[in-house]
Design an enzyme around this catalytic site. Structure first.
Site, PDB file in Angstrom:
ATOM      1  CG  HIS A 154     -18.652  14.008  25.796  1.00  0.00           C
ATOM      2  ND1 HIS A 154     -17.327  14.249  25.479  1.00  0.00           N
ATOM      3  CD2 HIS A 154     -18.823  12.717  25.489  1.00  0.00           C
ATOM      4  CE1 HIS A 154     -16.751  13.462  24.903  1.00  0.00           C
ATOM      5  NE2 HIS A 154     -17.486  12.369  24.927  1.00  0.00           N
ATOM      6  CB  SER A 209     -12.549   6.253  28.729  1.00  0.00           C
ATOM      7  OG  SER A 209     -12.150   7.177  27.860  1.00  0.00           O
ATOM      8  CE  LYS A 245     -11.864  11.070  28.100  1.00  0.00           C
ATOM      9  NZ  LYS A 245     -11.629  10.434  26.530  1.00  0.00           N
ATOM     10  NE  ARG A 298     -10.443   0.802  26.959  1.00  0.00           N
ATOM     11  CZ  ARG A 298     -11.158   1.817  26.822  1.00  0.00           C
ATOM     12  NH1 ARG A 298     -10.801   3.036  27.408  1.00  0.00           N
ATOM     13  NH2 ARG A 298     -12.411   1.705  26.290  1.00  0.00           N
ATOM     14  CG  ASP A 305      -8.876   8.222  28.728  1.00  0.00           C
ATOM     15  OD1 ASP A 305      -9.573   7.268  28.729  1.00  0.00           O
ATOM     16  OD2 ASP A 305      -9.002   9.065  28.054  1.00  0.00           O
TER      17      ASP A 305
HETATM   18  N1  URA Z   1     -14.234   7.743  23.685  1.00  0.00           N
HETATM   19  C1  URA Z   1     -13.540   8.093  24.919  1.00  0.00           C
HETATM   20  O1  URA Z   1     -13.130   9.135  25.024  1.00  0.00           O
HETATM   21  N2  URA Z   1     -13.070   6.856  25.504  1.00  0.00           N
HETATM   22  C2  URA Z   1     -13.136   5.564  25.185  1.00  0.00           C
HETATM   23  O2  URA Z   1     -12.942   4.590  25.668  1.00  0.00           O
HETATM   24  C3  URA Z   1     -14.045   5.375  23.898  1.00  0.00           C
HETATM   25  C4  URA Z   1     -14.340   6.506  23.074  1.00  0.00           C
END
Ligand code: URA
Length: 415
Positions: free
Chosen positions: A59, A160, A164, A145, A138
């Protein structure tokens, strides 16, 4: 609280108070893990138990010119480690991995679970698009947020991203945390802290996890823009990748191969990856993967087939000297202006436009020499991007010192 919020039982105003409280007092590791796991469990998870071998995922926190997955995944697959990748479309400067793969006519990432598993088992590589119900907590929390000034908190960011990754099901998670002007984390200390937090969460969730903190002060490689990046990734698989880009590919690849137990140390991993590119096996793997997902793999062998833009405009050096910096954010914004990025999740994207950097940090340019080429489909947008890219270059009289691409490595294996 996370689950009730996802179901709509807790109102936004209470969740925003909670997010702000987290910004003020922070979360310790156990609390961050609880948050991450609750988010992971708010929707679907991929079940990779039918895949033979130890699966790996990679990632990136996102940057300009980041086409790493396109080169790295076939190399790793070639060395026998299954890459079962769930990817998204990009918001921001350029598209995401799926947008880039869609440069191949016919390519689809909308695979059903059975085909996805079958392809990973036969080819060791498949890319599937994120399902709508992957970590719905999320999606909801991030949108909240975003409008309550609570994006910038380490545990919330780590939760977050890692929720994932955990929902995507791989045994190994290798994170590329970018730092610099084109990155989410502008400073090295912030990037390092995020890398360490995510690695600790991954390990507590019993995944082999590592992070590499890499430079994103200037764009990665020379190509920025979807088709241009695909061509550069293919060049890299042909053994002609830009040096900075290959450094990142090899650093991430070494981590995956050592965590998977395929190599016993990083120099052995490097040698294996180089061999697999030199023999042509990695490029063949990429072509097989494109074909397996209905893409026209003839483009892998003849990149001249990709559609060209109507305009190719040179960005010339306003003076002679050494390139001190190429602001990644400025080049990314120029690509966005050309139509190569997406402002909202539904906005259209022009896959052919972008910027090709002929000069990068440390290079010398004579006055009037091309620093970069802007590929555009509108003359007005192209000219405006030329001005923007020119502003991104800083030229000085002094030779500039090389900047390391790999800033930090953080890793660990669950006990
Ligand atoms: N990328 C994400 O997937 N989540 C965040 O909170 C910040 C960057």
């Amino acid at each position: 609280m996370v689950l009730s919020y996802t179901k709509g039982e807790i109102p936004d105003y209470q969740m925003s108070a909670m997010a702000m409280a987290i910004c003020f007092v922070g979360l310790d590791d156990e609390e961050t893990l609880e948050l991450t796991l609750a988010m992971r469990d708010s929707g679907d998870s991929l079940d990779l138990s039918q895949i033979e071998g130890i699966t790996a995922d990679k990632h990136s926190t996102g940057g300009v010119g980041d086409k790493t997955t396109l080169t790295l995944a076939p190399v790793i697959a070639c060395l026998g480690v299954p890459m079962a990748k769930m990817s998204g479309r990009g918001l921001g400067f350029t598209g995401g991995t799926i947008d880039k793969l869609e440069c191949f006519p016919g390519f689809t990432a909308a695979l059903d679970e059975e085909t996805f598993i079958k392809n990973v088992n036969s080819l060791k590589l498949a890319v599937v698009s994120q399902t709508a119900n992957l970590v719905p907590a999320d999606k909801k929390l991030y949108a909240l947020r975003d409008v309550t000034a609570t994006v910038d908190q380490m545990s919330l960011i780590a939760g977050s991203i890692m929720s994932k990754k955990l929902a995507s099901g791989s045994d190994i998670i290798v994170l590329d945390v970018k730092t610099g002007s084109g990155a989410f984390m502008k400073t090295l200390s912030e990037a390092q802290k995020l890398a360490e937090t995510m690695v600790r969460i991954g390990i507590m969730a019993r995944k082999k996890t590592a992070a590499v903190v890499t430079d994103m002060d200037q764009p990665l490689g020379n190509a920025v823009g979807n088709t241009l990046e695909v061509v550069e990734a293919i060049d890299a698989l042909s053994g002609n990748g830009p040096k900075d880009f290959m450094e990142v590919v090899y650093a991430l690849g070494s981590k995956i191969l050592t965590l998977a137990g395929v190599s016993s140390n990083e120099s052995e991993a490097l040698h294996m990856m180089q061999k697999c590119i030199a023999s042509g096996a990695a490029k063949q793997k990429f072509a097989d993967f494109i074909a397996a997902q209905d893409g026209d793999a003839s483009y892998v062998w003849d990149t001249e087939k990709f559609p060209k833009t109507s305009y190719a405009l040179s960005v010339c050096a306003p003076r002679e000297g050494y390139i001190k910096s190429v602001d990644a954010h400025g080049v990314g914004a120029a690509c966005m202006r050309l139509g190569g990025g997406r402002e909202t999740k539904d906005s259209p994207i022009d896959l052919s436009v972008g910027v090709y950097l002929k000069k990068k940090r440390g290079d010398y340019a004579k006055k009037g020499e091309p620093l970069a080429v802007v590929y555009a489909n509108s003359e007005t947008k192209g000219k405006s991007a030329v001005r923007q890219v020119q502003k991104a270059y800083q030229i000085t009289d002094e030779k500039t010192k090389p900047v390391p691409m790999i800033k930090r490595i953080v890793d660990g294996v669950p006990k």
